[in-house]
Design an enzyme around this catalytic site. Structure first.
Site, short mmCIF file in Angstrom:
data_model
loop_
_atom_site.label_atom_id
_atom_site.label_comp_id
_atom_site.label_asym_id
_atom_site.label_seq_id
_atom_site.Cartn_x
_atom_site.Cartn_y
_atom_site.Cartn_z
N LYS A 10 0.85 -1.19 0.00
CA LYS A 10 0.00 0.00 0.00
C LYS A 10 0.89 1.24 0.00
O LYS A 10 1.71 1.43 0.89
CB LYS A 10 -0.89 -0.01 1.24
CG LYS A 10 -1.69 1.28 1.48
CD LYS A 10 -2.63 1.15 2.68
CE LYS A 10 -3.30 2.48 3.03
NZ LYS A 10 -4.23 2.38 4.18
N LYS A 43 -10.28 12.51 8.34
CA LYS A 43 -9.84 12.10 9.67
C LYS A 43 -9.81 13.31 10.60
O LYS A 43 -9.73 14.45 10.14
CB LYS A 43 -8.42 11.51 9.59
CG LYS A 43 -8.32 10.17 8.89
CD LYS A 43 -6.89 9.67 8.88
CE LYS A 43 -6.73 8.36 8.15
NZ LYS A 43 -7.42 7.22 8.77
N ASP A 63 1.52 6.12 5.83
CA ASP A 63 0.55 5.19 5.25
C ASP A 63 1.08 4.53 3.96
O ASP A 63 0.36 3.78 3.32
CB ASP A 63 -0.78 5.90 5.01
CG ASP A 63 -1.99 4.98 5.14
OD1 ASP A 63 -1.85 3.92 5.78
OD2 ASP A 63 -3.06 5.33 4.60
N ASP A 88 -12.27 6.84 3.55
CA ASP A 88 -11.07 6.58 4.35
C ASP A 88 -10.65 5.10 4.28
O ASP A 88 -9.57 4.74 4.77
CB ASP A 88 -11.32 6.99 5.80
CG ASP A 88 -10.04 7.20 6.59
OD1 ASP A 88 -8.96 7.17 5.97
OD2 ASP A 88 -10.14 7.41 7.82
N GLU A 101 -9.35 3.49 1.90
CA GLU A 101 -8.76 3.62 0.56
C GLU A 101 -7.69 2.59 0.25
O GLU A 101 -7.42 2.29 -0.91
CB GLU A 101 -8.18 5.04 0.41
CG GLU A 101 -6.76 5.25 0.96
CD GLU A 101 -6.66 5.07 2.48
OE1 GLU A 101 -7.70 5.19 3.16
OE2 GLU A 101 -5.55 4.81 2.97
N ARG A 152 -7.59 -0.68 0.66
CA ARG A 152 -8.12 -1.86 -0.04
C ARG A 152 -8.48 -1.54 -1.48
O ARG A 152 -8.43 -2.42 -2.34
CB ARG A 152 -9.33 -2.39 0.73
CG ARG A 152 -10.38 -1.35 0.94
CD ARG A 152 -11.29 -1.64 2.13
NE ARG A 152 -10.66 -1.35 3.42
CZ ARG A 152 -11.24 -1.59 4.59
NH1 ARG A 152 -12.45 -2.11 4.63
NH2 ARG A 152 -10.60 -1.30 5.71
#
Ligand code: BES
Ligand code: ZN
Ligand code: MN
Length: 499
Positions: A267, A279, A290, A349, A351, A353
């Site tokens: 990811k 968020k 992330d 949020d 995102e 996947r």
């Protein structure tokens, strides 16, 4: 940092400090520790007799030699009970001692290989763990500090009495350095603020690896993603001004057998604001990290390309920001992934996947037949397993267990979670094939199952590193900030599969 391996007597090294060790309960030290003790007229055994040195795991005792031997200082590292001492103990002791000496201005040090004596660990493996510990333990992310102190330690000599062990130790140190440097490379990417780690900049880091180690690299643009029908990835990317990048790296370790392959997917959300389902401030603060999954697979490739296992490895990183804007995707939108499945956006949020759905479909379309994806996917992961252990999810129990075993081997822990079909109803949509979330309960499992909708039956394991990608403090080989998990697991897995 230079790490040399020599045969000789550690007490005679001309260095600022030497590192020896002691297992718990040992009153008369033997081996190198015993030899140093004798050369110092029993200074170590006297401290043991006084109860000041007990050999507890993590205990560090610094002794000034005042001319009794050539080195200025002796650092005695406690290793705990010999029966429960593992390679992870070697790595931690190496990291802690190196950090300690680096912190007090020592420039050169010598160390014995912990564990190769009483604890009976394999010489090569111990030397590898030692080098990993040194390289990982001395890591710091200080490029933005105007007055960075850096550190003093620039040379460590690994000293072994038995010349016959040198080859094994040399080999282990070489591999440990490669792996440790890959971990630090991952940490560097994940610690980098999001303004300096955009998808384009991530692709540049991948290019550096490709050029340095003859790995093939392709970086695909938005137009290509559209041609491929990657509607899930593009939906996430459409809210950001930063161009998304689809990074593909290829290592051909077994050119005669194309089917002997594995895909490592990561990811690559370089910043996760949440999108329109934005968020809160506290939740957003750490979201430069992330892309840690993507960083881990690129960094693993750096090590794999140097270790050269006989297996073909493809790394895939869908890289984009997840931002709110006038062009951002909306809750309730429906997107179509590359494999044709439609996804209702229940929450912008969720995102990770979405971008992995298209990376996974692409991986299958190019014939990758074993897949591992790595993602900071769900906050629920930290609730389930905290920061000690990653979650492992998959569709093939043997393969999942193999990944968990690789994690255990290298001391990055993973634990399997269930993937019962009954959970799937949680993400059924009224208007599309699926939704992108499955509600509060079992959030990490439904996230994993949603990624699994795109793997077309291939053996696959998903590692959720949302709890383990970042450390709150330094301990052993872990340094506060990005941990570099699961680079070592991935490298171990690929090497195990190649055997
Ligand atoms: N990147 C986050 C997950 C995360 C949270 C990683 C905290 C590290 C620390 C992910 O994209 C996310 O936002 N997940 C949502 C999913 C939910 C909307 C179904 C979450 O965990 O809340
Ligand atoms: Zn995210
Ligand atoms: Mn998110």
């Amino acid at each position: 940092m230079e790490i040399k391996v020599v045969a000789g007597d550690i007490a005679q090294q001309d260095v600022g400090a030497i590192v020896v060790n002691l297992f718990e309960g040992v009153t008369t030290p033997g081996g190198a520790t015993g030899a140093v003790d004798k050369a110092m007229n029993g200074a170590i055994s006297a401290l043991i007799a006084d109860g000041e040195i007990r050999g507890k795991r993590g205990e560090l005792t610094l002794i000034h030699t005042l001319g009794s031997i050539a080195p200025k200082r002796v650092l005695v590292a406690g290793l705990g009970a010999a029966e429960s001492f593992t390679l992870d103990g070697v790595r931690s002791a190496a990291a802690e001692t190196a950090r300690q000496l680096n912190g007090i201005g020592v420039e050169s040090a010598a160390t014995i290989v912990h564990g190769a004596g009483i604890a009976g660990l394999d010489d090569r493996a111990s030397a590898q763990a030692l080098a990993e510990g040194i390289v990982m333990g001395l890591y710091s992310f200080d490029k933005y500090k105007s007055n960075s102190s850096g550190g003093s330690l620039s040379e460590i000599t690994v000293v072994e009495f038995d010349e016959g062990k040198l080859d094994a130790l040399q080999q282990g140190v070489g591999e440990g350095r490669i792996v440790g440097e890959a971990v630090n490379f991952c940490r560097d990417m994940a610690n980098e603020p999001a303004n300096n780690m955009t998808p384009s900049m991530m692709a540049e880091r991948a290019l550096e690896v490709a050029q340095a180690h003859s790995v093939d690299l392709e970086v695909k643009e938005r137009a290509w993603m559209a041609e491929m029908g990657m509607g899930a990835l593009l939906g996430v990317a459409q809210g950001s001004e930063e161009p998304p990048k689809f990074i593909i790296m290829n290592y051909e370790g077994d050119p005669d057998d194309a089917a002997n392959n594995i895909g490592l997917l990561g990811k690559g959300i370089t910043f996760d604001s949440g999108g329109l389902d934005i968020k809160n401030a506290a939740g957003m603060l750490t979201m430069k990290g992330d892309m840690a999954g993507g960083a881990s697979v690129i960094a693993a490739m750096q090590a794999i390309a140097q270790l050269k296992p006989t297996i073909n490895v493809t790394v895939i990183v869908p890289a984009t920001e997840n931002m709110p804007s006038g062009t951002a995707q909306r809750p309730g939108d429906v997107v179509r992934a590359m494999n044709g499945k439609t996804i209702e956006i229940d929450n912008t949020d969720a995102e990770g996947r979405l971008v992995l759905a298209d990376a996974m479909s692409y991986a299958r379309s190019i014939g990758l037949n074993r897949l591992v994806d790595v993602a900071t996917l769900t906050g629920a992961m930290s609730i389930a397993l905290g920061d000690q252990c990653m979650g492992a999810f998959g569709n093939d129990d043997n393969f999942t267990q193999q990944v968990v075993n690789s994690a255990n081997t290298v001391g990055e822990r993973a634990w399997p979670l269930p993937m019962f079909d009954e959970y799937k109803s949680q993400y059924s949509s009224d208007i599309a094939d699926i939704k992108n979330t499955g509600g509060r309960g079992a959030g990490s499992i439904t996230g994993a199952l949603i990624i699994g909708e795109f793997n077309d039956g291939a053996p696959w394991v998903h590692l959720d590193i949302a709890g383990t990608a970042r450390a709150r403090g330094s301990k052993g080989a872990t340094v506060k900030g990005a941990t570099g998990v699961p680079v070592r697991t991935l490298v171990q897995l690929v090497c195990d599969l190649a055997d």
